[in-house]
Design a protein around this motif. Structure first.
Motif, short mmCIF file in Angstrom:
data_model
loop_
_atom_site.label_atom_id
_atom_site.label_comp_id
_atom_site.label_asym_id
_atom_site.label_seq_id
_atom_site.Cartn_x
_atom_site.Cartn_y
_atom_site.Cartn_z
N ASN A 1 0.75 -1.24 0.08
CA ASN A 1 0.01 0.13 0.11
C ASN A 1 0.97 1.07 0.14
O ASN A 1 1.87 1.28 0.38
N SER A 2 0.31 2.42 -0.52
CA SER A 2 0.85 3.54 -0.37
C SER A 2 0.15 4.78 0.33
O SER A 2 -1.23 4.64 0.56
N GLY A 3 0.66 5.77 0.81
CA GLY A 3 0.07 6.72 1.55
C GLY A 3 0.20 6.80 3.16
O GLY A 3 0.18 7.77 3.83
N ASN A 4 0.40 5.34 3.41
CA ASN A 4 0.93 5.22 4.87
C ASN A 4 2.04 4.12 4.97
O ASN A 4 1.93 3.16 4.61
N ALA A 5 3.17 4.57 5.74
CA ALA A 5 4.26 3.74 5.65
C ALA A 5 4.16 2.62 6.72
O ALA A 5 5.09 1.70 6.83
N ASN A 6 3.42 2.58 7.78
CA ASN A 6 3.24 1.71 8.88
C ASN A 6 4.66 1.88 9.50
O ASN A 6 5.14 0.85 10.02
N SER A 7 5.15 2.84 9.64
CA SER A 7 6.70 3.07 10.29
C SER A 7 6.46 3.85 11.51
O SER A 7 5.64 4.81 11.58
N CYS A 8 7.31 3.36 12.76
CA CYS A 8 6.95 4.45 13.93
C CYS A 8 5.76 4.20 14.52
O CYS A 8 5.14 5.34 14.93
N THR A 9 5.04 3.09 14.40
CA THR A 9 3.66 2.92 14.65
C THR A 9 3.60 1.89 15.80
O THR A 9 2.43 1.33 16.05
N GLY A 10 4.69 1.34 16.57
CA GLY A 10 4.65 0.69 17.71
C GLY A 10 4.13 -0.74 17.42
O GLY A 10 3.86 -1.15 16.46
N ILE B 1 4.89 8.49 7.97
CA ILE B 1 5.41 7.85 9.05
C ILE B 1 4.78 8.22 10.29
O ILE B 1 4.41 9.42 10.43
N GLY B 2 4.68 7.39 11.38
CA GLY B 2 4.04 7.78 12.74
C GLY B 2 2.62 7.98 12.59
O GLY B 2 2.13 8.38 13.64
N GLU B 3 1.85 7.49 11.52
CA GLU B 3 0.57 7.46 11.73
C GLU B 3 -0.10 6.03 11.45
O GLU B 3 0.31 5.40 10.98
N ALA B 4 -1.26 5.87 12.22
CA ALA B 4 -1.87 4.51 12.28
C ALA B 4 -2.40 4.09 11.14
O ALA B 4 -2.87 5.16 10.15
N MET B 5 -2.19 2.94 10.59
CA MET B 5 -2.65 2.21 9.60
C MET B 5 -4.21 2.16 9.37
O MET B 5 -4.74 2.11 10.44
N PRO B 6 -4.81 3.02 8.31
CA PRO B 6 -6.20 2.98 8.20
C PRO B 6 -6.79 1.58 7.75
O PRO B 6 -6.98 1.22 6.64
N MET B 7 -6.84 0.84 8.49
CA MET B 7 -7.02 -0.63 8.31
C MET B 7 -8.35 -0.96 7.82
O MET B 7 -8.54 -2.03 6.83
#
Lengths: 410, 410
Positions: free
Chosen positions: A84-93, A126-132
């Protein structure tokens, strides 16, 4: 040891893509994680494909990298890559890791696969929760097909600040069977307003065991993807994955196979082509810069010096300003950590010799300036201390780079 | 080992300069190597001053560096430093070396000194022959005097693309004697259209042997001048020289002297003040950026991480764009080669906490943006793995940096 092959063994496939090798299909759709463009894609292989991957060297690594490493570690085979693009799921714990596992689980379910045959990766903020909710609903709507348009859809789905699509396809021969190698990549700045990452996906129909594929990929990556620099930054999500379907029906490749070099050359051409496309599409870039260093102590030192030169902001702005400023080239060379003799350096800018045995050559500024107007600029350096040679790629540093990256995130 | 001292032992001298310590005079004149501004200067000490110097780490070093090294090696004493701007005498081959020797010889003659008590250095265009007729005639006209205006003249004479003058002066006490330490520096981009170099000149009236002065300078340089970065480039001419006249009449300083720390603190404050002024005056810069890393394994690693962060083009453009983009900070941290735990990183931008234990903190974008409008931006990182701390300084990356450096040389 990966050896370069003669050019004749490898030909470029015009209009080719990741779907040129037999056994692969792809999809790319819009799930509304990004505002307008496609943002979720998949590459599927009909059979478990021998797979290999290389990952960012950044100590901070995004959650999906860990999940993909686990998948490949299981048996070295993948049937699906979901991106996916738009959210890197990085620094999301911890939540980020759970989300990456969920993305893999739902993809496996959708395509009827064991989880460990699915790789997942992400690029974006980076740093935002994935819009699952959007991701999960999107996965249910992925319908991979063959054909160049689906490869295009996939390419669009992995783009962030990229301006141009980046496909490559080469053909080679193994045991007299035609073998295709196709690739697609994204990446323009390493992290534009937190939009990250270089990603590369390569498919081939060659038959090869995962371990040998990994050997070839690792060595080639050091001479291609690891030799490009846009701004010196390395993201948390960088990843290159290769899948080999085996449908070319050659005898399985290994380093002693008589056509090993032909395969490696094809894979290298594919990776080098994608690398140059990434460099040319660097944020704000107007030109591709290729630096070639010869006469170094080793190939590795040559590549290292080339990368140092092509990464210098002062060299990059000089190229933007069409200034044959060899002084900045020798300065960058001087602070690279490679062995050199201060008195034996030659520097040419395209066809224009500017420094010979570390002594300035009188050259035509007009001719140099005219050459620097072209959209590809080659700088050649010869150290005259050994026989090592290597290349690196980058782009010019422009007002637009500053504009793009000074822009506010939100 | 150089230890930081308590702040009370050192006070800043308002309006102070390299001529505040007893025993020094200076001059700066226009010889027409540059079009308008002063371009030749000298600092003279009444007595042979204990001297120490540090030089660029670039493997390509300009001719005057070699000559100055030879001078200092002779007995560690200097009475004169002669500097020209407009031509760096770098990449000028055998002729360049002869020219540097000639510059030293004529300066020695002018001031009635042995040649080895004269240091020479140059900054400006690389790869062009020194205009020795102008330099030689200029040397004959150097008439050093005391007073702040002469320190200003000297400062102007060493400038290339610098916008602002860079003076610093601190006072400390050794054996109950007032000791002054004054400094002047130049440097804004490492090589603007081939105009090179960071130079620093420090004077003091402390009594100290050359070897101990070198110890102090080397350690302090690693925490000050070596912790600034404008564009990552290191010139062929970088040099810092310290001269100590001994006129404060303290007992000679050495690491076991009870006021050693006071002297070192004063020298460090002087060098740090100059370093920050260089960073703030970076080419095209609108802001000074100070990055402080705490909780690292060692002080050295903290400084290394701080420098990597402050050198990131993406951090620099984010600061220019008043974007509290902590993602770029953690990414730069991640590719620095320091030990870290990916789960324990805190990042603050000024007073605004943005990341706590590697997890994003909800913060006021307005507050952060308002803070980033100020002309000094502090970014603090805590790794929480040890007690090492260190700072580094840089500046934002702006349109003007590109404009200045894309400009044609001639």
């Amino acid at each position: 040891m990966v050896e370069a092959s003669t050019a004749e063994q490898v030909i470029e496939v015009s209009g080719g893509s990741i779907l040129s090798p037999a056994g692969f299909s792809a999809a790319g759709i819009h799930t509304k994680v990004k505002r307008k463009r496609k943002d979720l894609g998949a590459i599927i292989c009909d059979v478990p494909a021998s797979s290999a991957a290389v990952y960012t060297l950044n100590k901070i690594q995004a959650a999906p990298l860990q999940v993909t490493k686990e998948s490949i570690a299981e048996e070295g085979k993948l049937r699906a890559i979901v991106v996916n693009s738009g959210n890197a799921n990085s620094c999301t714990g911890r939540q980020g890791l759970e989300d990456a596992y969920t993305m893999r689980k739902n993809s496996a379910k959708k395509f009827g696969l064991p989880e460990h045959q699915v790789a997942v990766t992400s690029t974006g903020v980076i740093g935002e929760a994935m819009p699952m909710d959007k991701i999960n609903e999107g996965i249910a709507h992925l319908e991979p097909e063959t054909g160049f348009e689906r490869a295009q859809d996939f390419n669009e789905a992995i783009m962030t600040t990229d301006v141009a699509g980046k496909h490559a396809c080469f053909q080679t021969w193994v045991d007299n069977k035609a073998v295709f190698i196709g690739g697609v990549a994204k990446g323009s700045g390493m992290i534009h307003p937190n939009m990250a990452t270089m990603l590369g996906f390569v498919t081939t129909d060659a038959a090869i065991e995962p371990a040998h594929l990994q050997t070839a990929l690792s060595e080639i990556t050091n001479k291609t993807f690891n030799r490009i620099t846009i701004d010196g930054d390395t993201s948390t999500n960088d990843m290159v994955v290769v899948m080999a379907s085996g449908k070319a029906e050659n005898n399985p490749l290994h380093p002693e196979h008589h056509d090993w070099n032909a395969f490696v050359a094809g894979l290298k051409e594919t990776c080098e082509s994608l690398s140059k496309k990434i460099a040319r599409d660097g944020e704000g870039a107007t030109k591709l810069i290729e630096v070639k260093v010869e006469g170094a102590a080793t190939d590795e030192e040559a590549g290292q010096a080339a990368k140092q030169i092509v990464g210098s902001d002062l060299v990059k702005t000089a190229v933007y300003g069409t200034d044959a400023n060899w002084g900045r080239v020798i300065v960058a060379l001087g602070y690279s950590e490679v062995e050199l003799d201060p008195d034996t350096v030659d520097i040419s800018v395209g066809p224009v010799e500017t420094l010979k045995a570390s002594t300035p050559v009188h050259f035509s500024e007009e001719e140099a300036k005219a050459y620097l107007e072209s959209d590809t600029v080659e700088i050649t350096v010869n150290l005259h201390i050994g026989s090592g040679s290597g290349k690196a790629w980058g782009c010019d540093l422009t007002y637009d780079y500053v504009r793009i990256n000074a822009g506010y995130r939100t």
